[in-house]
Design a protein around this motif. Structure first.
Motif, PDB file in Angstrom:
ATOM      1  N   ARG A 166     -11.609  -1.402  -6.145  1.00 25.89           N
ATOM      2  CA  ARG A 166     -10.563  -1.975  -5.294  1.00 25.89           C
ATOM      3  C   ARG A 166      -9.442  -0.933  -5.210  1.00 25.89           C
ATOM      4  O   ARG A 166      -8.933  -0.476  -6.243  1.00 25.89           O
ATOM      5  N   CYS A 167      -9.033  -0.600  -4.002  1.00 26.51           N
ATOM      6  CA  CYS A 167      -7.948   0.374  -3.846  1.00 26.51           C
ATOM      7  C   CYS A 167      -6.658  -0.348  -3.458  1.00 26.51           C
ATOM      8  O   CYS A 167      -6.602  -1.013  -2.416  1.00 26.51           O
ATOM      9  N   ILE A 168      -5.659  -0.207  -4.294  1.00 27.23           N
ATOM     10  CA  ILE A 168      -4.357  -0.810  -4.040  1.00 27.23           C
ATOM     11  C   ILE A 168      -3.417   0.306  -3.606  1.00 27.23           C
ATOM     12  O   ILE A 168      -3.344   1.362  -4.257  1.00 27.23           O
ATOM     13  N   LEU A 169      -2.740   0.101  -2.491  1.00 28.06           N
ATOM     14  CA  LEU A 169      -1.883   1.156  -1.947  1.00 28.06           C
ATOM     15  C   LEU A 169      -0.446   0.895  -2.384  1.00 28.06           C
ATOM     16  O   LEU A 169      -0.027  -0.255  -2.514  1.00 28.06           O
ATOM     17  N   ALA A 170       0.285   1.976  -2.602  1.00 32.83           N
ATOM     18  CA  ALA A 170       1.666   1.805  -3.054  1.00 32.83           C
ATOM     19  C   ALA A 170       2.594   2.723  -2.279  1.00 32.83           C
ATOM     20  O   ALA A 170       2.202   3.798  -1.822  1.00 32.83           O
ATOM     21  N   SER A 171       3.826   2.253  -2.123  1.00 32.38           N
ATOM     22  CA  SER A 171       4.865   3.039  -1.460  1.00 32.38           C
ATOM     23  C   SER A 171       6.128   2.879  -2.289  1.00 32.38           C
ATOM     24  O   SER A 171       6.533   1.753  -2.599  1.00 32.38           O
ATOM     25  N   SER A 172       6.739   4.008  -2.648  1.00 35.71           N
ATOM     26  CA  SER A 172       7.861   3.919  -3.584  1.00 35.71           C
ATOM     27  C   SER A 172       9.095   4.659  -3.076  1.00 35.71           C
ATOM     28  O   SER A 172       8.989   5.719  -2.464  1.00 35.71           O
ATOM     29  N   THR A 173      10.251   4.067  -3.366  1.00 32.98           N
ATOM     30  CA  THR A 173      11.503   4.762  -3.055  1.00 32.98           C
ATOM     31  C   THR A 173      12.163   5.263  -4.350  1.00 32.98           C
ATOM     32  O   THR A 173      13.321   5.672  -4.342  1.00 32.98           O
TER      33      THR A 173
END
Ligand code: NAD
Ligand code: KPL
Length: 303
Positions: free
Chosen positions: A119-126
């Motif tokens: 399972r690929c979980i995508l992340a975006s971070s500031t």
């Protein structure tokens, strides 16, 4: 259940140190035995927060360790992601989870194709962090991390580990929209800071260029089915320029320090998407060409 973290750079070390100090089992995956030896000599990871440095002796191994991997946090650059996962694929157990923390778009799809069993979980971070030297990282900017899975909206139970570790996050039901929005912001700001050799605030002297790029990026987002990510894009770009006026963009920092950029996964991805949709975006295209020429002239990779 251990977290495996590949990419002991800025973000990887920031995550590893916070998870480890919350008592969550963590294994860093270092490139090779030489890096592992250097890491052991350093005694672990050092995280600097508010001028206070603290050492975290997080466990580490090399990619050829035989320990099975259930959960892998990938914190390398977008251009390294595919190769990094390829070498670990045989160690992933059925139903393994990957958390992909790469900026931009494109690398996540390539990784997912390689590991259909995961399972690929995508992340975006500031969040912001930088490496002072090997295995010593400064937590430079508090921020927020969004995680999500476009194929399965159910949040994973281990989000509790992030909570315990003080990693401020939310489960996003539309992570692709977040990644597209960030990509558009990065496309509108970062390349121009490189070409004008200025801090983000310097772009206030180029309002027409910003406006035409935002209009084209908005058109692209609409055409790619990301209408929500296009909402008020120009206003947000101006807000970010104002709020980060004193900073150099990440791409400006990469170029000025002679490091490879993630252009392929930002402006390159946007231009390729426009081409796929037979959309003519002259300002975006010209910006891409100018940036490629700029990188080549400085001996930096154009991909
Ligand atoms: P970084 O260059 O500091 O760290 C990446 C690490 O991965 C390096 O130590 C590198 O040696 C390692 N690596 C690469 N391939 C490897 C392999 N095959 N095996 C083992 N190690 C390998 O990068 P970063 O700044 O942490 O950025 C990671 C991603 O997060 C990028 O996509 C970046 O755009 C994004 N990001 C970074 C920040 C930040 O503040 N640093 C903020 C938001 C997003
Ligand atoms: O995310 C950024 C970066 O420097 O990469 C900013 C400047 C906030 C937007 O492009």
């Amino acid at each position: 259940m251990s977290w495996h973290i590949l990419g002991a750079g800025s973000l990887g070390s920031l995550w590893a140190a916070r998870l480890a100090r919350a008592g969550v089992p963590v294994q860093l995956i270092l490139r090779n035995p030489q890096r592992l030896q250097a890491y052991h000599q350093a005694g672990g990871l050092t995280l600097v927060e508010q001028d206070q440095a603290r050492l975290y002796p997080v466990a580490a191994q090399t990619p050829d360790s035989t320990q099975p991997i259930q959960r892998l946090l990938l914190t390398c650059k977008a251009y390294d992601a595919e190769a990094a996962v390829a070498q670990l694929a045989p160690r992933l157990v059925p139903g393994a989870e990957l958390i992909l923390l790469q900026n931009g778009l494109g690398s996540q799809d390539r990784v997912a194709l390689q590991v259909p069993q995961a399972r690929c979980i995508l992340a975006s971070s500031t969040e912001g962090a930088f490496r002072e030297r090997d295995f010593r990282v400064v937590f430079a900017g508090h921020g927020h991390t969004w995680l999500g899975d476009p194929l399965d909206l159910q949040p994973p139970a281990w989000l509790e580990d992030l909570h315990q570790a003080g990693i401020v996050h939310d489960w996003s039901l539309d992570i692709l929209s977040r990644l597209w929005r960030k990509l558009a912001l990065n496309c509108a700001i970062n390349p121009l800071t490189v070409l004008h050799d200025c801090r983000n605030g310097g772009l206030r002297d180029h309002p027409a260029e910003i406006a035409s790029l935002c209009a084209e990026l908005g058109e692209l987002l609409q055409r790619c089915g990301q209408g929500e990510a296009a909402h008020d894009l120009h206003e947000e770009v101006l807000r970010v320029i104002q709020a980060t006026a004193a900073n150099y963009s990440s791409m400006h920092q990469d170029v000025s320090q002679g490091r490879r950029t993630e252009i392929t996964y930002l402006l390159g991805y946007a231009c390729a998407a426009a081409q796929r949709h037979r959309l003519t975006l002259p300002h975006l295209q010209a910006l891409h060409e100018r940036l490629l020429a700029h990188l080549t002239a400085r001996g930096l990779p154009s991909h």
